[in-house]
Write a protein that holds these residues in place. Structure first.
Motif, PDB file in Angstrom:
ATOM      1  N   GLN A 142      -4.775  -5.154  -0.997  1.00  0.00           N
ATOM      2  CA  GLN A 142      -3.477  -5.822  -0.930  1.00  0.00           C
ATOM      3  C   GLN A 142      -3.515  -6.976   0.066  1.00  0.00           C
ATOM      4  O   GLN A 142      -2.880  -8.020  -0.149  1.00  0.00           O
ATOM      5  CB  GLN A 142      -2.383  -4.821  -0.526  1.00  0.00           C
ATOM      6  CG  GLN A 142      -2.130  -3.716  -1.541  1.00  0.00           C
ATOM      7  CD  GLN A 142      -1.451  -4.203  -2.800  1.00  0.00           C
ATOM      8  OE1 GLN A 142      -0.987  -5.340  -2.877  1.00  0.00           O
ATOM      9  NE2 GLN A 142      -1.384  -3.353  -3.815  1.00  0.00           N
TER      10      GLN A 142
ATOM     11  N   ASP B 238      -7.466   4.435 -11.378  1.00  0.00           N
ATOM     12  CA  ASP B 238      -6.710   3.202 -11.184  1.00  0.00           C
ATOM     13  C   ASP B 238      -7.404   2.011 -11.817  1.00  0.00           C
ATOM     14  O   ASP B 238      -6.758   1.070 -12.260  1.00  0.00           O
ATOM     15  CB  ASP B 238      -6.508   2.927  -9.683  1.00  0.00           C
ATOM     16  CG  ASP B 238      -5.485   3.867  -9.080  1.00  0.00           C
ATOM     17  OD1 ASP B 238      -4.777   4.526  -9.866  1.00  0.00           O
ATOM     18  OD2 ASP B 238      -5.415   3.935  -7.841  1.00  0.00           O
TER      19      ASP B 238
ATOM     20  N   SER C 124      -7.263  -1.246  -6.946  1.00  0.00           N
ATOM     21  CA  SER C 124      -7.500  -0.882  -5.553  1.00  0.00           C
ATOM     22  C   SER C 124      -7.864   0.589  -5.406  1.00  0.00           C
ATOM     23  O   SER C 124      -7.061   1.457  -5.740  1.00  0.00           O
ATOM     24  CB  SER C 124      -6.251  -1.164  -4.709  1.00  0.00           C
ATOM     25  OG  SER C 124      -5.796  -2.482  -4.872  1.00  0.00           O
TER      26      SER C 124
ATOM     27  N   ALA D 111       1.958   1.879  -3.515  1.00  0.00           N
ATOM     28  CA  ALA D 111       0.853   2.418  -4.311  1.00  0.00           C
ATOM     29  C   ALA D 111       0.550   3.863  -3.936  1.00  0.00           C
ATOM     30  O   ALA D 111       0.177   4.669  -4.790  1.00  0.00           O
ATOM     31  CB  ALA D 111      -0.393   1.551  -4.125  1.00  0.00           C
TER      32      ALA D 111
ATOM     33  N   ALA E 133       0.826  -1.209   0.000  1.00  0.00           N
ATOM     34  CA  ALA E 133       0.000   0.000   0.000  1.00  0.00           C
ATOM     35  C   ALA E 133       0.861   1.261   0.000  1.00  0.00           C
ATOM     36  O   ALA E 133       0.521   2.251  -0.657  1.00  0.00           O
ATOM     37  CB  ALA E 133      -0.927  -0.001   1.217  1.00  0.00           C
TER      38      ALA E 133
ATOM     39  N   ARG F 274      -6.643   0.472  -0.287  1.00  0.00           N
ATOM     40  CA  ARG F 274      -5.476  -0.226  -0.811  1.00  0.00           C
ATOM     41  C   ARG F 274      -4.981  -1.303   0.144  1.00  0.00           C
ATOM     42  O   ARG F 274      -4.548  -2.371  -0.275  1.00  0.00           O
ATOM     43  CB  ARG F 274      -4.356   0.773  -1.115  1.00  0.00           C
ATOM     44  CG  ARG F 274      -4.561   1.499  -2.426  1.00  0.00           C
ATOM     45  CD  ARG F 274      -3.528   2.557  -2.665  1.00  0.00           C
ATOM     46  NE  ARG F 274      -3.771   3.208  -3.951  1.00  0.00           N
ATOM     47  CZ  ARG F 274      -3.483   4.470  -4.205  1.00  0.00           C
ATOM     48  NH1 ARG F 274      -2.951   5.238  -3.252  1.00  0.00           N
ATOM     49  NH2 ARG F 274      -3.719   4.985  -5.391  1.00  0.00           N
TER      50      ARG F 274
ATOM     51  N   ALA G  66      -2.672  -3.118  -7.705  1.00  0.00           N
ATOM     52  CA  ALA G  66      -2.652  -1.691  -7.375  1.00  0.00           C
ATOM     53  C   ALA G  66      -3.651  -0.915  -8.229  1.00  0.00           C
ATOM     54  O   ALA G  66      -4.330  -0.005  -7.741  1.00  0.00           O
ATOM     55  CB  ALA G  66      -1.238  -1.130  -7.563  1.00  0.00           C
TER      56      ALA G  66
END
Length: 447
Positions: A362, A430, A353, A134, A131, A358, A350
């Motif tokens: 993950q 994303d 998310s 990301a 995370a 995130r 990623a």
């Protein structure tokens, strides 16, 4: 252009343009993995040094995996609620203490319980690290960042596996203590150099502090909260997790069943360390050039090829007999599959998310690896003891083939349309990339 100039250009494209805080996280990962001996040698320690059966070694490894599975989801939730940095620090301190304690355990029950605690503590850091990457790295550079982080893991793994075999020849306790010390050193680097990166906790007044990929400072705040239920209802993401579980079960045989199989074939701990260390060495040498070679390639094609290389690479182990050289050749085959799969999968996770979830995403992705580390060693140990090595490695080939077919099916499914309300948010940005569609993989070169 001279070779030196080309080398400098390649290195610059591979490592340039990433935030300084990412490099401190990268450094902490490298320090930790340089001393990461215990998981790699746990099965060999239990069967060779302590005299326990392969089935018991598989049970202990499975309990480690059970702890990891619980930590995958719990660590992801804590990373979103409590924060990335405190979750990471708590996990590393817990890992150091439990790893040192495992080295002193003598009783069968104590070993099993402590191995569970090591898995619980160590895997809680995984969603937080993913995370943080990301959070800090813009979307166009994330695959490259994950590739570099994976590279650090394997630099450490390659060195530690080779060195650990030599240390183990003089006693295993030192492996546990050095592993614990390296984890403490990793925690120190994080404490001193890696600040909190959770989007809602970061100042929005400075543009460079805004979440990666955010179109505006308030975009993250506009995202609706996402709980674990949201993650589990995300059908396309969960299908990706399920396929990864198949491959992860295969990959787990490299650090558990493979060690026992080589031991039964009369291969020493030192030689096993050199053979399995080849995995890390090849990743160190090939990760960056292969990642660049994958640019512009179909994601579906990459994942299909990596599945076949992984499954059939392990499948070839059935032909190794007592030859350390043949074992090393099979490691080389499935390592190439691993190199192809790792950054591609992490980049996809990623992308899928939402910024405020995130950690949870993950964590659920990490859960597939944790479940595999629970199921894989037990199943591998049982099959090895009751059906022989050919059954284990044949099953690996089947699993790899099934995973390849599943990726083909996922690649043919159209990506779901984004919800209108989410337009302009980080989640929409994303999620714009298709999950496993036959699109070019995200570029990993520095812009």
């Amino acid at each position: 252009m001279s070779a030196a100039v080309r080398l400098r250009s390649t290195v610059s494209q591979a490592v340039g343009g990433l935030p300084r805080r990412f490099w401190w996280l990268w450094t902490s990962t490298l320090v930790n993995r340089l001393g990461g001996f215990v998981v790699t040698f746990l099965a060999l320690y239990l069967t060779g040094d302590r005299g326990f059966s392969p089935a018991y070694a598989g049970l202990v490894a499975s309990l480690f995996g059970l702890g990891s599975a619980i930590a995958a989801v719990g660590g992801g939730v804590l990373a979103d609620r409590w924060g990335r940095r405190p979750t990471l620090l708590a996990a590393q301190l817990g890992t150091a203490v439990s790893t040192a304690a495992l080295g002193f355990c003598q009783d069968r029950v104590a070993i099993a319980v402590t191995a569970f605690l090591v898995g619980l503590a160590s895997n809680a850091s995984r969603p937080a690290i993913s995370a943080i990457i990301a959070d800090l790295v813009p979307a166009e550079h994330r695959v490259r960042a994950y590739s570099l982080n994976y590279w650090a893991i394997n630099i450490g793994f390659g060195v530690s596996a080779a060195v650990a075999g030599l240390i183990a020849a003089h006693g295993y306790l030192a492996l546990f203590l050095i592993d614990a010390a390296s984890t403490l050193a990793c925690a120190v680097v994080v404490f001193v150099r890696v600040p909190e990166s959770r989007p809602e906790s970061r100042p929005e007044s400075r543009p460079e502090q805004r979440p990666a990929g955010a179109a505006a400072a308030g975009a993250v705040a506009a995202e609706p909260p996402a709980g674990l239920g949201t993650v589990f209802r995300d059908g396309r993401f969960m299908a990706l997790v399920a396929v990864n579980l198949l491959l992860a079960v295969v990959a787990q045989q490299g650090s558990t069943t493979l060690a026992v199989d080589m031991g039964l074939a009369g291969i020493s701990a030192a030689r096993y360390g050199l053979v399995i260390g080849l995995n890390g060495v090849l990743i160190v040498l090939l990760q960056l050039p292969l990642t660049r070679a994958m640019e512009g390639r179909s994601r579906t094609g990459l994942l299909v090829a990596s599945s076949l290389l992984t499954g059939w690479g392990f499948g070839l182990t059935a032909l190794a007999g007592g030859s350390a050289g043949f074992y090393a050749a099979t490691v080389a085959v499935w390592t190439i599959g691993e190199i192809m799969a790792a950054p591609t999968m992490m980049g996809l996770v990623a992308e899928l998310s939402p910024a405020r979830a995130r950690g949870r995403y993950q964590g659920v992705y990490s859960l597939s690896w944790s479940l595999a580390s629970f199921v894989g060693p037990a199943a591998g140990g049982y099959l090895l003891e009751h059906a022989g090595g050919r059954a284990v490695w044949g099953a690996c080939a089947v699993f790899g083939t099934v995973a390849a077919g599943a990726f083909l099916l996922l690649g043919r499914r159209p990506a779901p349309a984004a919800a209108p309300a989410a337009a302009g948010t980080p989640a929409a940005a994303d999620r714009a990339a298709d999950t496993v569609a036959a699109e070019p993989a995200a570029s990993t070169a520095g812009a």
